[in-house]
Enzyme design. Structure first.
Site, PDB file in Angstrom:
ATOM      1  N   SER A   1       0.847  -1.189   0.000  1.00 35.55           N
ATOM      2  CA  SER A   1       0.000   0.000   0.000  1.00 35.55           C
ATOM      3  C   SER A   1       0.884   1.241   0.000  1.00 35.55           C
ATOM      4  CB  SER A   1      -0.871   0.004   1.267  1.00 35.55           C
ATOM      5  OG  SER A   1      -1.513   1.255   1.437  1.00 35.55           O
TER       6      SER A   1
ATOM      7  N   LYS B   1       2.292  -2.709   6.526  1.00 35.81           N
ATOM      8  CA  LYS B   1       2.660  -2.541   5.118  1.00 35.81           C
ATOM      9  C   LYS B   1       4.108  -2.069   4.977  1.00 35.81           C
ATOM     10  CE  LYS B   1      -1.262  -3.916   3.473  1.00 35.81           C
ATOM     11  NZ  LYS B   1      -1.358  -5.219   2.778  1.00 35.81           N
TER      12      LYS B   1
ATOM     13  N   TYR C   1      -1.953  -0.504  10.496  1.00 30.78           N
ATOM     14  CA  TYR C   1      -1.984  -0.854   9.081  1.00 30.78           C
ATOM     15  C   TYR C   1      -0.717  -0.359   8.380  1.00 30.78           C
ATOM     16  CZ  TYR C   1      -3.708  -1.302   4.281  1.00 30.78           C
ATOM     17  OH  TYR C   1      -3.849  -1.632   2.958  1.00 30.78           O
TER      18      TYR C   1
END
Length: 244
Positions: free
Chosen positions: A136, A153, A149
Protein backbone atom coordinates in the site's frame (compact mmCIF):
# COMPACT_ATOMS: atom_id res chain seq x y z
CA UNK A 1 1.35 -7.23 -24.44
CA UNK A 2 1.37 -11.02 -24.35
CA UNK A 3 2.27 -12.10 -20.83
CA UNK A 4 2.75 -15.80 -21.49
CA UNK A 5 1.17 -16.99 -18.25
CA UNK A 6 -0.95 -19.79 -19.71
CA UNK A 7 -0.30 -23.24 -18.30
CA UNK A 8 1.20 -22.07 -15.03
CA UNK A 9 -0.31 -22.62 -11.60
CA UNK A 10 -0.93 -19.66 -9.30
CA UNK A 11 -2.03 -19.24 -5.70
CA UNK A 12 -3.95 -16.10 -4.75
CA UNK A 13 -4.81 -15.27 -1.14
CA UNK A 14 -7.69 -13.03 -0.17
CA UNK A 15 -9.35 -14.31 -3.33
CA UNK A 16 -12.95 -13.86 -2.27
CA UNK A 17 -13.33 -10.13 -2.81
CA UNK A 18 -11.79 -7.05 -4.31
CA UNK A 19 -8.29 -7.14 -5.75
CA UNK A 20 -7.83 -10.84 -5.02
CA UNK A 21 -11.03 -11.89 -6.75
CA UNK A 22 -10.30 -9.75 -9.79
CA UNK A 23 -6.78 -11.19 -9.94
CA UNK A 24 -8.16 -14.74 -9.95
CA UNK A 25 -10.58 -13.84 -12.73
CA UNK A 26 -7.80 -12.27 -14.83
CA UNK A 27 -5.42 -15.18 -14.32
CA UNK A 28 -8.16 -17.70 -15.12
CA UNK A 29 -8.94 -15.82 -18.32
CA UNK A 30 -5.23 -15.93 -19.21
CA UNK A 31 -5.16 -19.72 -19.01
CA UNK A 32 -3.59 -20.00 -15.56
CA UNK A 33 -4.63 -22.76 -13.18
CA UNK A 34 -5.56 -20.89 -10.00
CA UNK A 35 -5.75 -21.91 -6.36
CA UNK A 36 -8.03 -19.37 -4.66
CA UNK A 37 -7.65 -18.93 -0.90
CA UNK A 38 -10.27 -17.18 1.22
CA UNK A 39 -11.69 -17.52 4.70
CA UNK A 40 -15.25 -17.07 3.39
CA UNK A 41 -16.76 -20.18 1.83
CA UNK A 42 -19.63 -18.34 0.13
CA UNK A 43 -17.18 -16.10 -1.72
CA UNK A 44 -15.24 -19.12 -2.94
CA UNK A 45 -18.39 -20.92 -4.05
CA UNK A 46 -19.49 -17.99 -6.18
CA UNK A 47 -15.98 -17.55 -7.57
CA UNK A 48 -15.82 -21.18 -8.69
CA UNK A 49 -19.18 -20.75 -10.42
CA UNK A 50 -17.77 -17.75 -12.29
CA UNK A 51 -14.42 -19.40 -13.05
CA UNK A 52 -14.84 -23.17 -13.44
CA UNK A 53 -11.65 -25.04 -12.69
CA UNK A 54 -10.43 -22.70 -9.97
CA UNK A 55 -9.35 -24.71 -6.91
CA UNK A 56 -10.91 -23.23 -3.73
CA UNK A 57 -9.19 -23.41 -0.35
CA UNK A 58 -11.10 -22.07 2.64
CA UNK A 59 -8.82 -21.15 5.55
CA UNK A 60 -8.15 -18.29 7.95
CA UNK A 61 -4.56 -17.28 7.20
CA UNK A 62 -4.30 -15.77 10.67
CA UNK A 63 -4.22 -19.36 11.99
CA UNK A 64 -0.71 -20.73 11.39
CA UNK A 65 -1.55 -24.39 12.03
CA UNK A 66 -4.71 -24.35 9.92
CA UNK A 67 -2.83 -22.67 7.08
CA UNK A 68 -0.12 -25.33 7.20
CA UNK A 69 -2.75 -28.07 7.02
CA UNK A 70 -4.62 -26.40 4.16
CA UNK A 71 -1.63 -25.44 2.00
CA UNK A 72 1.21 -27.69 3.10
CA UNK A 73 0.48 -30.41 0.53
CA UNK A 74 -0.84 -28.17 -2.20
CA UNK A 75 1.49 -29.34 -4.95
CA UNK A 76 3.47 -27.30 -7.48
CA UNK A 77 2.79 -23.56 -7.57
CA UNK A 78 4.64 -21.23 -9.97
CA UNK A 79 3.11 -17.87 -9.09
CA UNK A 80 1.95 -16.40 -5.78
CA UNK A 81 -0.10 -13.30 -5.01
CA UNK A 82 -0.15 -12.47 -1.29
CA UNK A 83 -3.23 -10.27 -1.30
CA UNK A 84 -5.08 -11.19 1.92
CA UNK A 85 -5.17 -8.33 4.35
CA UNK A 86 -7.14 -6.55 7.04
CA UNK A 87 -7.42 -2.85 7.80
CA UNK A 88 -8.38 -2.33 11.44
CA UNK A 89 -8.37 1.43 11.88
CA UNK A 90 -7.91 2.94 15.35
CA UNK A 91 -6.45 6.18 16.70
CA UNK A 92 -2.93 5.54 17.97
CA UNK A 93 -3.86 6.00 21.63
CA UNK A 94 -6.70 3.49 21.29
CA UNK A 95 -4.84 0.67 19.52
CA UNK A 96 -5.69 -2.71 21.05
CA UNK A 97 -3.66 -5.86 21.39
CA UNK A 98 -6.27 -7.68 19.33
CA UNK A 99 -5.91 -5.23 16.43
CA UNK A 100 -2.12 -5.60 16.53
CA UNK A 101 -2.22 -9.39 16.66
CA UNK A 102 -4.81 -9.80 13.91
CA UNK A 103 -3.20 -7.23 11.62
CA UNK A 104 0.33 -8.58 11.87
CA UNK A 105 -0.80 -12.21 11.72
CA UNK A 106 -2.74 -11.71 8.48
CA UNK A 107 -0.87 -8.84 6.80
CA UNK A 108 2.67 -10.01 7.51
CA UNK A 109 3.07 -13.38 9.20
CA UNK A 110 0.79 -15.13 6.69
CA UNK A 111 2.85 -13.65 3.84
CA UNK A 112 5.95 -15.25 5.35
CA UNK A 113 4.26 -18.60 5.87
CA UNK A 114 2.54 -18.91 2.48
CA UNK A 115 5.65 -17.67 0.67
CA UNK A 116 7.77 -20.25 2.48
CA UNK A 117 5.45 -23.02 1.35
CA UNK A 118 5.52 -21.88 -2.28
CA UNK A 119 9.25 -21.05 -2.37
CA UNK A 120 10.25 -24.39 -0.87
CA UNK A 121 8.27 -26.16 -3.56
CA UNK A 122 9.86 -24.07 -6.32
CA UNK A 123 13.36 -24.70 -5.00
CA UNK A 124 12.71 -28.45 -4.67
CA UNK A 125 11.65 -28.53 -8.33
CA UNK A 126 14.43 -26.23 -9.46
CA UNK A 127 11.76 -24.04 -11.04
CA UNK A 128 11.70 -20.24 -11.39
CA UNK A 129 8.83 -18.32 -9.82
CA UNK A 130 7.33 -14.93 -9.09
CA UNK A 131 5.77 -13.67 -5.87
CA UNK A 132 3.76 -10.45 -5.71
CA UNK A 133 2.88 -8.99 -2.32
CA UNK A 134 0.04 -6.47 -2.17
CA UNK A 135 1.27 -3.58 -0.07
CA UNK A 136 0.00 0.00 0.00
CA UNK A 137 1.00 3.63 -0.30
CA UNK A 138 0.50 3.52 3.48
CA UNK A 139 3.81 1.66 3.72
CA UNK A 140 5.57 4.93 2.93
CA UNK A 141 3.23 7.66 4.15
CA UNK A 142 1.58 8.02 7.55
CA UNK A 143 -2.21 8.21 7.53
CA UNK A 144 -4.33 9.22 10.50
CA UNK A 145 -5.82 6.26 12.42
CA UNK A 146 -3.77 3.81 10.31
CA UNK A 147 -0.83 3.27 12.67
CA UNK A 148 -1.05 -0.52 12.76
CA UNK A 149 -1.98 -0.85 9.08
CA UNK A 150 0.87 1.44 8.00
CA UNK A 151 3.26 -0.56 10.17
CA UNK A 152 2.26 -3.89 8.65
CA UNK A 153 2.66 -2.54 5.12
CA UNK A 154 5.98 -0.89 5.90
CA UNK A 155 7.16 -4.22 7.25
CA UNK A 156 5.86 -5.96 4.12
CA UNK A 157 7.92 -3.69 1.86
CA UNK A 158 11.11 -4.55 3.76
CA UNK A 159 10.17 -8.24 3.95
CA UNK A 160 9.82 -8.18 0.16
CA UNK A 161 13.35 -6.82 -0.26
CA UNK A 162 14.73 -9.44 2.12
CA UNK A 163 12.84 -12.21 0.31
CA UNK A 164 14.13 -10.96 -3.05
CA UNK A 165 17.68 -11.00 -1.72
CA UNK A 166 17.51 -14.57 -0.43
CA UNK A 167 15.28 -16.10 -3.10
CA UNK A 168 16.89 -14.42 -6.10
CA UNK A 169 19.67 -17.04 -6.40
CA UNK A 170 16.88 -19.62 -6.79
CA UNK A 171 15.37 -17.58 -9.68
CA UNK A 172 12.38 -16.54 -7.59
CA UNK A 173 11.44 -12.88 -7.96
CA UNK A 174 9.56 -10.98 -5.24
CA UNK A 175 7.94 -7.56 -5.63
CA UNK A 176 5.18 -5.46 -4.13
CA UNK A 177 2.36 -3.48 -5.66
CA UNK A 178 1.59 -0.37 -3.61
CA UNK A 179 -1.86 1.02 -4.48
CA UNK A 180 -3.58 4.12 -3.27
CA UNK A 181 -7.17 3.72 -2.10
CA UNK A 182 -8.85 1.18 -4.40
CA UNK A 183 -12.58 1.08 -5.00
CA UNK A 184 -13.09 -2.35 -3.44
CA UNK A 185 -15.63 -3.10 -0.69
CA UNK A 186 -12.87 -2.48 1.90
CA UNK A 187 -11.84 0.76 0.20
CA UNK A 188 -15.41 1.98 0.02
CA UNK A 189 -16.01 1.11 3.66
CA UNK A 190 -12.99 3.07 4.87
CA UNK A 191 -13.16 6.03 2.47
CA UNK A 192 -16.87 6.60 1.83
CA UNK A 193 -16.90 9.80 3.92
CA UNK A 194 -16.58 12.62 1.34
CA UNK A 195 -14.60 14.87 3.69
CA UNK A 196 -12.15 12.11 4.53
CA UNK A 197 -11.86 11.13 0.87
CA UNK A 198 -11.15 14.75 -0.13
CA UNK A 199 -8.13 14.96 2.17
CA UNK A 200 -6.61 12.01 0.31
CA UNK A 201 -7.72 13.02 -3.20
CA UNK A 202 -6.20 16.46 -2.73
CA UNK A 203 -2.80 14.73 -2.36
CA UNK A 204 -3.16 12.61 -5.51
CA UNK A 205 -1.98 14.47 -8.64
CA UNK A 206 -4.33 12.48 -10.91
CA UNK A 207 -7.21 13.42 -8.60
CA UNK A 208 -8.85 10.02 -8.32
CA UNK A 209 -8.66 6.72 -6.50
CA UNK A 210 -7.56 3.54 -8.26
CA UNK A 211 -9.86 1.05 -9.91
CA UNK A 212 -9.28 -2.65 -9.28
CA UNK A 213 -8.13 -3.21 -12.87
CA UNK A 214 -5.26 -0.74 -12.41
CA UNK A 215 -3.86 -2.91 -9.63
CA UNK A 216 -4.52 -6.22 -11.39
CA UNK A 217 -2.63 -5.05 -14.48
CA UNK A 218 0.45 -4.31 -12.35
CA UNK A 219 0.17 -7.70 -10.62
CA UNK A 220 -0.02 -9.57 -13.93
CA UNK A 221 3.02 -7.72 -15.28
CA UNK A 222 5.09 -8.58 -12.20
CA UNK A 223 4.01 -12.22 -12.33
CA UNK A 224 5.02 -12.50 -15.97
CA UNK A 225 8.44 -12.91 -17.54
CA UNK A 226 7.98 -9.42 -19.02
CA UNK A 227 9.28 -8.18 -15.66
CA UNK A 228 12.10 -10.71 -15.63
CA UNK A 229 14.72 -8.25 -14.29
CA UNK A 230 12.49 -6.72 -11.64
CA UNK A 231 12.76 -8.00 -8.07
CA UNK A 232 12.79 -6.38 -4.64
CA UNK A 233 10.82 -3.46 -6.04
CA UNK A 234 7.74 -1.60 -4.84
CA UNK A 235 5.55 -0.55 -7.77
CA UNK A 236 3.19 2.32 -6.91
CA UNK A 237 -0.31 2.39 -8.39
CA UNK A 238 -1.18 5.58 -6.61
CA UNK A 239 -1.95 8.33 -9.13
CA UNK A 240 1.22 10.11 -8.03
CA UNK A 241 0.45 10.21 -4.29
CA UNK A 242 3.99 9.19 -3.29
CA UNK A 243 5.41 11.90 -5.56
CA UNK A 244 3.40 14.64 -3.90
Amino acid sequence: MELGLAGRRALVTGAGKGIGRATVQALHAAGVRVVAVSRTRADLDSLVRECPGVEPVCVDLGDWEATERALGSLGPVDLLVNNAGVALLQPFLEITKEACDTSFNVNLRAVIQVSQIVARGLIARGAPGSIVNISSQASQRAITNHSVYCSTKGAMDMLTKAMALELGPHKIRVNTVNPTVVMTPMGLANWSNPQKAKTMLDRIPLGKFAEVENVVDAILFLLSDRSGMTTGSAVPVDGGFLAS
